[in-house]
Design an enzyme around this catalytic site. Structure first.
Site, PDB file in Angstrom:
ATOM      1  N   ARG A 147      35.176 -28.893 -47.032  1.00 25.08           N
ATOM      2  CA  ARG A 147      36.071 -28.261 -46.070  1.00 25.08           C
ATOM      3  C   ARG A 147      35.248 -27.427 -45.091  1.00 25.08           C
ATOM      4  NH1 ARG A 147      41.251 -28.482 -44.008  1.00 25.08           N
ATOM      5  NH2 ARG A 147      42.370 -26.515 -44.131  1.00 25.08           N
ATOM      6  N   THR A 188      45.259 -36.707 -40.275  1.00 28.56           N
ATOM      7  CA  THR A 188      44.224 -36.668 -41.280  1.00 28.56           C
ATOM      8  C   THR A 188      44.129 -38.099 -41.750  1.00 28.56           C
ATOM      9  OG1 THR A 188      44.861 -34.449 -41.788  1.00 28.56           O
ATOM     10  CG2 THR A 188      43.845 -35.679 -43.585  1.00 28.56           C
ATOM     11  N   THR A 211      39.598 -34.735 -42.391  1.00 29.23           N
ATOM     12  CA  THR A 211      40.429 -34.463 -41.219  1.00 29.23           C
ATOM     13  C   THR A 211      39.712 -33.636 -40.167  1.00 29.23           C
ATOM     14  OG1 THR A 211      42.599 -33.553 -40.589  1.00 29.23           O
ATOM     15  CG2 THR A 211      41.359 -32.290 -42.172  1.00 29.23           C
ATOM     16  N   SER A 216      46.209 -28.443 -47.447  1.00 24.03           N
ATOM     17  CA  SER A 216      47.205 -29.098 -48.305  1.00 24.03           C
ATOM     18  C   SER A 216      46.704 -30.450 -48.785  1.00 24.03           C
ATOM     19  CB  SER A 216      48.512 -29.307 -47.537  1.00 24.03           C
ATOM     20  OG  SER A 216      49.040 -28.084 -47.118  1.00 24.03           O
TER      21      SER A 216
HETATM   22  O1  DON Z   1      44.044 -29.326 -44.370  1.00 22.11           O
HETATM   23  C1  DON Z   1      45.221 -29.451 -44.083  1.00 22.11           C
HETATM   24  O2  DON Z   1      46.119 -29.283 -44.868  1.00 22.11           O
HETATM   25  C2  DON Z   1      45.578 -29.891 -42.670  1.00 22.11           C
HETATM   26  N1  DON Z   1      44.541 -29.524 -41.763  1.00 22.11           N
HETATM   27  C3  DON Z   1      45.843 -31.353 -42.680  1.00 22.11           C
HETATM   28  C4  DON Z   1      46.305 -31.872 -41.349  1.00 22.11           C
HETATM   29  C5  DON Z   1      46.989 -33.159 -41.419  1.00 22.11           C
HETATM   30  O3  DON Z   1      47.192 -33.732 -42.454  1.00 22.11           O
HETATM   31  C6  DON Z   1      47.464 -33.707 -40.136  1.00 22.11           C
HETATM   32  N2  DON Z   1      47.975 -35.019 -40.335  1.00 22.11           N
HETATM   33  N3  DON Z   1      48.929 -35.553 -40.288  1.00 22.11           N
END
Ligand code: DON
Length: 578
Positions: free
Chosen positions: A113, A390, A408, A462
């Site tokens: 991350r 993502t 992502t 998430s």
């Molecule tokens: O890490 C996360 O939870 C978000 N940045 C994820 C973003 C995401 O899944 C966008 N897609 N649809």
């Protein structure tokens, strides 16, 4: 132990032969069970790859064919996605990878991350009146966290792979350098985000033609700068990204536009190993992502709550089942707002949140026939502290390895900002921090103290890459994009298989629902019957049908056969077996 999956399936086989009971070996059953079904997963015996882009699937499949393992294939897929699907595939973002080895009987998690830059401050996204400024946290150079993807992928390969970084990056370099044919999805994505991307010269010249016109389906899309960056990394290793020319380009981009990331931040970035969250649902072992993702904790927590109800008797997507799912979801998202964050900075009561006892206490507050208004729900009291795109892919090999990877740059095309000269997009992951207590982020998620901005801290996620094991064997490999909907999407595929006996393709395709406490709204996809919706409304739910949720690329393994289910919610996804 045989879960509901097998029980139901046997029943269906019996039904298919006119009610006569048959004694089937499990292998015979697997083949037989797919006969007559409405949807069919892709089948393989020696390996399976499911990603959201067919070119990445093909790159990874080739690696497996040549004797590589699932980790080799995963790293290859991730770099290929960075070239073919720039809206989410990336080298400028971060993510999580779960790796299960049956041989070692272990499941490990790699946390790559992004981190907040060292100069980040708690109030960096507040305007002069103290209000959270979305424009800054989402669409500026301040939105970028220090990218973790390159280091995370290299770490996975070094520890668990068998091929070199050079080999894993070769298909991506070729795709960037020689180009690939534009699909309608690729073209549409760039048309939709034109305003955000054309704001920056560096982005405009990559994603639009010299005269500003669009790449249309059938055109060739070449990325020279990205190819050069990937080549430098492939030749010089990850030091190139974190200390070499690539780092210098990124830091120069920051300096020019008021961003915070320094050479020191780049050099100091490290991915890490985390212990996955572990739970048990109706006899199946669930492994999923631990903090700094909230995903695993809440997938397990919701499953624990629902385990107390006869879900399969209530039926798939019946009003009764959905009601109970929604009630569990709201309570869990309330906990998320208060307890989850980066464990390097705060204590997360993980044991308490994922305990069966806490789930039982939550069940006591659930009315089996009536929705509890979210306004009357607050974060609970788990046992004391024990101390918009993502992309996900799932891969298994013939050596007993499984990889579940979600990564992502946060939004589709991240912040929209390409690093000048380096050809890749910057993430806008800083928006996943809580800019101000109680103010929702882009996914409507609320946070507070636990997820406040601090230097070098990882923002709460998430993402829920998940591996389910059955008697020590890899059984289900799954995970999804979808922001706040990632957790509930992943949950539903597990339930569809374990509770409802659906094959993996049906489990992936089935209409989904979502509740996240606030707003107090039960979000559904198309495909629920009007009387189901009415049943839910009668129980007090505000039901809203909106666009599709998630893109859950999944694999199920049963009796030595591998079944791949690409999510039909993505036009470019592909499952390919060996
Ligand atoms: O890490 C996360 O939870 C978000 N940045 C994820 C973003 C995401 O899944 C966008 N897609 N649809």
């Amino acid at each position: 132990m045989h879960g509901k999956f097998f029980q139901l399936s046997y029943t269906r086989v019996a039904a298919m032969v006119g009610g006569a009971m048959m004694l089937l070996s499990q292998t015979a059953y697997s083949a037989a069970i797919l006969e007559g079904q409405r949807m069919h997963p892709v089948q393989g015996k020696e390996g399976m790859v499911v990603t959201s882009h067919f070119l990445a699937t093909q790159s990874a499949q080739e690696v497996l064919k040549n004797g590589g393992n699932a980790i080799d294939a995963a790293v290859t897929a991730a770099f290929s996605l960075a070239a073919t699907q720039p809206r989410s595939g990336n080298i400028g973002g971060g993510g999580f990878m779960l790796i299960s080895s049956e041989k070692k009987n272990e499941v490990v998690a790699i946390d790559y991350r992004e981190k907040a830059p060292g100069n980040a401050t708690v109030d960096m996204f507040l305007d002069k009146d103290g209000n959270a400024d979305k424009g800054v946290s989402r669409y500026s150079h301040l939105a970028a966290g220090v990218p973790g993807t390159v280091a995370g992928l290299a770490m996975a390969l070094e520890q668990y792979g068998t091929i070199s970084l050079k080999e894993a990056m070769a298909p991506a370099i070729k795709l960037a350098e020689e180009g690939f044919t534009v699909t309608p999805r690729f073209s549409n994505g760039l048309k939709k985000k034109e305003k955000m991307l054309k704001k920056w010269d560096s982005s405009r010249k990559i994603f639009y033609k010299a005269d500003g016109s669009y790449y249309e389906p059938g055109d060739l899309f070449v990325q020279k700068d990205l190819a050069a960056t990937l080549k430098r990394i492939s030749q010089n290793g990850i030091k190139e990204f974190y200390e070499g020319k690539t780092a210098e380009l990124l830091v120069a981009e920051m300096a020019k536009h008021g961003g915070l990331i320094t050479m020191g931040d780049m050099k100091n970035y490290t991915p890490g190993f985390r212990t996955p969250v572990h739970g048990n649902y109706r006899g199946y072992d669930i492994y999923s992502m631990s903090p700094p993702s909230s995903g695993g904790a809440h997938v397990v927590q919701i499953l624990n709550i629902l385990e107390g109800y006869p879900i399969s008797d209530y039926g798939h997507n019946s009003a009764q089942t959905i009601h109970l799912m929604a009630e569990a979801m709201k309570r869990v998202y309330a906990d998320r707002s208060s307890y989850l964050g980066d464990e390097d900075f705060i204590k997360v009561p993980l044991k308490g949140l994922t305990s069966k006892k806490y789930a039982a206490s939550i069940r006591e507050g659930i009315d089996i026939k009536k929705a509890t208004p979210s306004s009357t729900i607050a974060p609970g009291k788990p046992l004391p502290y024990e101390s918009n795109e993502t992309t996900h892919f799932s891969i298994v090999d013939k050596f007993g390895n499984a990889v579940s990877n979600t990564y992502t740059i946060n939004f589709s095309y991240g912040s929209g900002i390409v690093v000048e000269g380096a050809g890749f997009l910057l993430n806008n992951e800083m928006d996943d921090f809580s800019a101000k207590p109680g103010v929702p982020n882009a996914y409507g998620l609320i946070g507070g103290e636990a997820n406040k901005i601090e230097p070098n801290k990882r923002m709460l996620s998430s993402m829920s890459p998940t591996i389910v094991k059955n008697e020590d064997k890899n059984f289900l490999v799954t995970g999804s994009p979808g922001g706040s909907r990632i957790i509930t999407t992943t949950l539903q595929v597990i339930m569809n298989v374990v509770d409802h006996g659906l094959n993996i393709q049906s489990a992936v395709a089935a209409p989904r629902i979502h509740h996240q406490w606030l707003p107090d709204q039960l979000r559904i996809e198309e495909g629920l019957s009007p009387d189901t919706i009415k049943g839910l409304q009668d129980m007090g739910h505000e039901v809203k049908q909106k666009s599709a949720m998630g893109a859950i690329q999944s694999i199920m393994i049963s009796d030595g056969m591998m079944y791949g289910g690409a999510d039909p919610r993505r036009s470019t996804g592909l499952a390919a077996g060996l």
